[in-house]
Design a protein around this motif. Sequence first.
Motif, PDB file in Angstrom:
ATOM      1  N   GLU A 401       0.646  -1.257  -0.062  1.00 35.42           N
ATOM      2  CA  GLU A 401       0.032   0.480   0.077  1.00 35.42           C
ATOM      3  C   GLU A 401       0.593   1.851   0.031  1.00 35.42           C
ATOM      4  OE1 GLU A 401      -3.098   2.665  -0.023  1.00 35.42           O
ATOM      5  OE2 GLU A 401      -2.979   1.197  -0.371  1.00 35.42           O
ATOM      6  N   SER A 402       1.762   0.900   0.696  1.00 36.11           N
ATOM      7  CA  SER A 402       2.632   2.581   0.834  1.00 36.11           C
ATOM      8  C   SER A 402       3.406   2.807  -0.707  1.00 36.11           C
ATOM      9  CB  SER A 402       4.465   2.094   1.415  1.00 36.11           C
ATOM     10  OG  SER A 402       2.881   2.046   2.892  1.00 36.11           O
ATOM     11  N   LYS A 403       3.844   1.387  -1.171  1.00 41.73           N
ATOM     12  CA  LYS A 403       4.050   1.787  -3.257  1.00 41.73           C
ATOM     13  C   LYS A 403       2.763   2.311  -3.696  1.00 41.73           C
ATOM     14  CE  LYS A 403       6.343  -1.541  -6.908  1.00 41.73           C
ATOM     15  NZ  LYS A 403       7.164  -0.923  -6.496  1.00 41.73           N
ATOM     16  N   ARG A 404       2.147   1.906  -3.333  1.00 48.64           N
ATOM     17  CA  ARG A 404       1.061   2.426  -4.457  1.00 48.64           C
ATOM     18  C   ARG A 404       0.640   3.743  -4.090  1.00 48.64           C
ATOM     19  NH1 ARG A 404      -4.233   3.587  -4.268  1.00 48.64           N
ATOM     20  NH2 ARG A 404      -4.243   4.010  -2.294  1.00 48.64           N
ATOM     21  N   LEU A 405       0.467   4.671  -3.096  1.00 46.77           N
ATOM     22  CA  LEU A 405       0.561   5.909  -2.376  1.00 46.77           C
ATOM     23  C   LEU A 405       1.360   6.380  -3.198  1.00 46.77           C
ATOM     24  CD1 LEU A 405      -0.658   5.600   0.854  1.00 46.77           C
ATOM     25  CD2 LEU A 405      -1.758   6.226  -0.781  1.00 46.77           C
ATOM     26  N   ARG A 406       2.748   5.952  -2.786  1.00 47.20           N
ATOM     27  CA  ARG A 406       3.870   6.471  -3.656  1.00 47.20           C
ATOM     28  C   ARG A 406       3.461   6.722  -5.320  1.00 47.20           C
ATOM     29  NH1 ARG A 406       7.267   3.280  -0.376  1.00 47.20           N
ATOM     30  NH2 ARG A 406       7.800   2.246  -2.605  1.00 47.20           N
ATOM     31  N   ILE A 407       3.036   5.676  -5.930  1.00 53.28           N
ATOM     32  CA  ILE A 407       2.723   5.893  -7.084  1.00 53.28           C
ATOM     33  C   ILE A 407       2.050   6.973  -7.195  1.00 53.28           C
ATOM     34  CG2 ILE A 407       2.958   4.722  -9.251  1.00 53.28           C
ATOM     35  CD1 ILE A 407       3.697   2.442  -8.396  1.00 53.28           C
ATOM     36  N   SER A 408       0.488   6.745  -7.211  1.00 53.65           N
ATOM     37  CA  SER A 408      -0.133   7.791  -7.081  1.00 53.65           C
ATOM     38  C   SER A 408      -0.131   9.026  -7.102  1.00 53.65           C
ATOM     39  CB  SER A 408      -1.828   7.109  -6.147  1.00 53.65           C
ATOM     40  OG  SER A 408      -0.628   7.636  -4.615  1.00 53.65           O
ATOM     41  N   ARG A 409       1.018   9.080  -6.228  1.00 54.92           N
ATOM     42  CA  ARG A 409       1.184  11.090  -6.182  1.00 54.92           C
ATOM     43  C   ARG A 409       2.081  11.160  -6.708  1.00 54.92           C
ATOM     44  NH1 ARG A 409       0.759  10.068   1.005  1.00 54.92           N
ATOM     45  NH2 ARG A 409      -1.436   9.614   1.609  1.00 54.92           N
ATOM     46  N   LYS A 410       2.100  10.681  -8.007  1.00 60.11           N
ATOM     47  CA  LYS A 410       3.604  11.617  -8.612  1.00 60.11           C
ATOM     48  C   LYS A 410       2.490  13.016  -9.423  1.00 60.11           C
ATOM     49  CE  LYS A 410       6.645   7.094  -9.538  1.00 60.11           C
ATOM     50  NZ  LYS A 410       6.736   6.013 -10.247  1.00 60.11           N
ATOM     51  N   PRO A 411       3.526  13.559  -9.072  1.00 58.65           N
ATOM     52  CA  PRO A 411       3.040  14.686 -10.092  1.00 58.65           C
ATOM     53  C   PRO A 411       2.311  14.791 -11.153  1.00 58.65           C
ATOM     54  CG  PRO A 411       5.136  15.077  -9.070  1.00 58.65           C
ATOM     55  CD  PRO A 411       4.629  13.745  -8.918  1.00 58.65           C
ATOM     56  N   ASP A 500     -12.562   8.936   1.272  1.00 56.61           N
ATOM     57  CA  ASP A 500     -12.852   8.119  -0.368  1.00 56.61           C
ATOM     58  C   ASP A 500     -11.081   7.921  -1.501  1.00 56.61           C
ATOM     59  OD1 ASP A 500     -15.085   7.213   1.437  1.00 56.61           O
ATOM     60  OD2 ASP A 500     -16.122   9.507   0.244  1.00 56.61           O
ATOM     61  N   ASP A 501     -11.195   9.436  -1.468  1.00 58.84           N
ATOM     62  CA  ASP A 501      -9.809   9.140  -2.190  1.00 58.84           C
ATOM     63  C   ASP A 501      -9.081   8.916  -2.028  1.00 58.84           C
ATOM     64  OD1 ASP A 501      -8.100  10.784  -3.931  1.00 58.84           O
ATOM     65  OD2 ASP A 501      -8.519  12.667  -3.598  1.00 58.84           O
ATOM     66  N   MET A 502      -8.346   8.047  -2.957  1.00 57.18           N
ATOM     67  CA  MET A 502      -7.645   6.849  -2.051  1.00 57.18           C
ATOM     68  C   MET A 502      -6.111   7.269  -2.473  1.00 57.18           C
ATOM     69  SD  MET A 502      -8.647   3.642  -1.249  1.00 57.18           S
ATOM     70  CE  MET A 502      -7.290   2.579  -1.162  1.00 57.18           C
ATOM     71  N   ARG A 503      -5.749   8.303  -2.842  1.00 54.44           N
ATOM     72  CA  ARG A 503      -4.078   8.627  -3.370  1.00 54.44           C
ATOM     73  C   ARG A 503      -4.137   9.675  -1.622  1.00 54.44           C
ATOM     74  NH1 ARG A 503      -5.203  12.391  -8.757  1.00 54.44           N
ATOM     75  NH2 ARG A 503      -7.344  12.654  -7.405  1.00 54.44           N
ATOM     76  N   GLU A 504      -4.842  10.136  -0.777  1.00 57.88           N
ATOM     77  CA  GLU A 504      -5.247  10.909   0.453  1.00 57.88           C
ATOM     78  C   GLU A 504      -5.562   9.600   1.449  1.00 57.88           C
ATOM     79  OE1 GLU A 504      -4.305  13.999   0.530  1.00 57.88           O
ATOM     80  OE2 GLU A 504      -4.345  14.152  -1.830  1.00 57.88           O
ATOM     81  N   ALA A 505      -5.557   8.940   1.188  1.00 57.83           N
ATOM     82  CA  ALA A 505      -6.120   7.634   2.694  1.00 57.83           C
ATOM     83  C   ALA A 505      -5.109   7.515   2.887  1.00 57.83           C
ATOM     84  CB  ALA A 505      -6.729   6.383   1.465  1.00 57.83           C
ATOM     85  N   HIS A 506      -4.510   6.611   4.070  1.00 54.56           N
ATOM     86  CA  HIS A 506      -3.169   6.062   4.918  1.00 54.56           C
ATOM     87  C   HIS A 506      -4.066   4.122   4.900  1.00 54.56           C
ATOM     88  CE1 HIS A 506      -0.404   9.316   4.687  1.00 54.56           C
ATOM     89  NE2 HIS A 506      -1.581  10.112   5.156  1.00 54.56           N
ATOM     90  N   LEU A 507      -4.288   3.773   4.052  1.00 54.56           N
ATOM     91  CA  LEU A 507      -4.749   2.038   4.585  1.00 54.56           C
ATOM     92  C   LEU A 507      -3.488   1.542   5.481  1.00 54.56           C
ATOM     93  CD1 LEU A 507      -7.636   0.786   1.900  1.00 54.56           C
ATOM     94  CD2 LEU A 507      -7.610   1.875   4.448  1.00 54.56           C
ATOM     95  N   ASP A 508      -1.996   2.191   4.738  1.00 54.58           N
ATOM     96  CA  ASP A 508      -0.803   1.323   4.996  1.00 54.58           C
ATOM     97  C   ASP A 508      -0.995   1.851   6.516  1.00 54.58           C
ATOM     98  OD1 ASP A 508      -0.933   4.623   4.638  1.00 54.58           O
ATOM     99  OD2 ASP A 508       1.410   4.721   4.041  1.00 54.58           O
ATOM    100  N   ASN A 509      -0.911   2.922   6.726  1.00 56.43           N
ATOM    101  CA  ASN A 509      -0.436   2.812   8.565  1.00 56.43           C
ATOM    102  C   ASN A 509      -2.252   1.892   9.193  1.00 56.43           C
ATOM    103  OD1 ASN A 509       0.765   4.957   8.021  1.00 56.43           O
ATOM    104  ND2 ASN A 509      -0.638   6.509   8.580  1.00 56.43           N
ATOM    105  N   TYR A 510      -3.282   1.850   9.006  1.00 54.57           N
ATOM    106  CA  TYR A 510      -4.048   0.540   9.407  1.00 54.57           C
ATOM    107  C   TYR A 510      -3.334  -0.805   9.600  1.00 54.57           C
ATOM    108  CZ  TYR A 510      -8.415  -1.275  10.023  1.00 54.57           C
ATOM    109  OH  TYR A 510      -8.972  -2.454  10.416  1.00 54.57           O
ATOM    110  N   TYR A 511      -2.589  -1.131   8.040  1.00 52.73           N
ATOM    111  CA  TYR A 511      -2.456  -2.212   8.297  1.00 52.73           C
ATOM    112  C   TYR A 511      -0.870  -2.509   9.329  1.00 52.73           C
ATOM    113  CZ  TYR A 511      -5.028  -2.584   3.884  1.00 52.73           C
ATOM    114  OH  TYR A 511      -5.667  -2.549   2.237  1.00 52.73           O
ATOM    115  N   TRP A 512      -0.382  -1.508   9.468  1.00 52.92           N
ATOM    116  CA  TRP A 512       0.146  -1.265  10.449  1.00 52.92           C
ATOM    117  C   TRP A 512       0.089  -1.831  11.991  1.00 52.92           C
ATOM    118  CZ3 TRP A 512       5.507  -3.183   9.496  1.00 52.92           C
ATOM    119  CH2 TRP A 512       5.957  -2.399   8.010  1.00 52.92           C
ATOM    120  N   LEU A 513      -1.382  -0.958  12.001  1.00 52.49           N
ATOM    121  CA  LEU A 513      -1.806  -0.843  13.450  1.00 52.49           C
ATOM    122  C   LEU A 513      -2.622  -1.937  13.711  1.00 52.49           C
ATOM    123  CD1 LEU A 513      -2.746   0.199  15.919  1.00 52.49           C
ATOM    124  CD2 LEU A 513      -4.986   1.317  14.829  1.00 52.49           C
TER     125      LEU A 513
END
Length: 544
Positions: A401-411, A500-513
């Motif tokens: 999920e962290s990898k997905r977020l990094r890619i989704s936030r590219k300019p 709801d915007d998966m680019r702004e979500a932090h599911l990675d934090n939830y999984y770490w929790l």
Amino acid sequence: MDGGTGSTRLSKSCVLIIVVASIERFSYKGVASNLVTYLTDVVKMSTSSAAKSVNTWCGVTSMLPLAGAFLADSYWDRYSTILVSSLLYVVGLLALTSRALLWANTSSASSSSSSASLFCSLYLISLGQGGYNPCLQAFGADQLENVEDDELPCNNVKESTNKKTSFFQWWYFGICSGSLLGVSFMSYIQDTYGWGWGFAIPTIAMGASIVFFSCGSRSYVHKQSKIVEKPFDAIVHSIKEAVRKLLGGRISLLPRDSDGFELELQEKKALQVKIDGSKSSDMNPSSCELPFDGARAILRLLPIWAMLLTFAVIFQQPSTFFTKQGMTMKRNIGEDFMIPPATLQSAITISIILLMPLYDKIIIPIIRIFTRDDKGCNVLQRIGIGMFLSIIAMIIAAVVESKRLRISRKPDLLLSRTSTVPLSIFWLLPQYILLGISDVFTVVGMQEFFYTQVPNRMRTIGIALYLSVFGVGSFLSALLISVIELITSSSRQKHSWFSDDMREAHLDNYYWLLALLGTLSLFLFVNLSKHYNACKDSPNESGK
């Protein structure tokens, strides 16, 4: 399956019951797996309302077996409870099917009365499952024993233990096969031919399973014991007695270094019954069970039960946030075919089906190298291995999920405003597969543990305790999401972890929790297992 040692060949009645159970799972998954789509597309509910309704229904369905088990063990017998509850099950499916056929021919299907009738039929199915699931599994395991067990399961012979291990593994193999067919086949039928056929086929299948079950009536082993006190009354009586002793200052804790330190308060090995005068066959331990042993057996399982709740919370993720992740990832194969995100859930079931037959032939010999135990590992160790694998799955999910977020936030992606991230959905497969492997260890181990660690007359309650772990886990998952959403939304962050915007979500934090909570639960589970005084004569059930 081999079972390790001794003969593990299952009787024809056992095989028949496993087949009946797999047909029931086909029916249930055929309704439950795509129910959110039905509620949103046909009933016109919002996505959040539909998800909450399904989660609540699944939670209630997993909790009702506790009531059904008390009913079966206290007032009825397992065979009668199975027949009555299966009829309720079919009535609920018939009501659901008729409702779907009526709505298919009606322009407006969203009235409050129509919705009420829909949920009445769904919860009628829940009532049927409440008595059906724990009784069928306990009744199937009863077929393994042609002789009466002793009052507590501590005196099970080694061959009986191996047969029970084999039964629970093949049981889970059967219900997973039925689940896989229900998820894949019925989803296609519902999307292609409509919801009338989509609900009618599970109804017909469940009706056929009742016929199959009834055909074996003459060959079934019916185990009954002479009950001194009903299980529910015995548990209440035991709690009152413990409180009375506690208030009277009569309970003393054993020293910390004592070999006798157990989960329960200075529990004696067993109640010795002395009879004045002649020996009475009515007081034989194999035919008469004393209340306090059964009550203590249930109460002493609760700490282990509580440590398994985090595992149940983790297993809510594939049908919710794993699927949400997949919706934003690259899903096409070729130019035309798109992989439905929910399809990856079948990877869990396929992993279980492929691994289950190899468990005794490959996994146990490998474990035997490390444990130097002929059995490979006992039940509590097996559960612990599965809990560890579920933690690894959450860590992998967080990294992906962290990898997905990094890619989704590219300019360039932010400027294009596309919701699809150029990352293949197959990156999610490892976490699905690991959860499937952990299922083979923990879920099968839970079934055997809760069944074997209670007296014969309370074994339906033992199966219900196992099922209730996932019911409570479902409710805890919803509660945890609500609390986290409240905290993260009210903080300085612009978006919550579940935006709801998966680019702004932090599911990675939830999984770490979840990985952290799982690690804490595993640590406590291991310590509880060391002090758990399991049946010493059963090599498969010792926690030491």
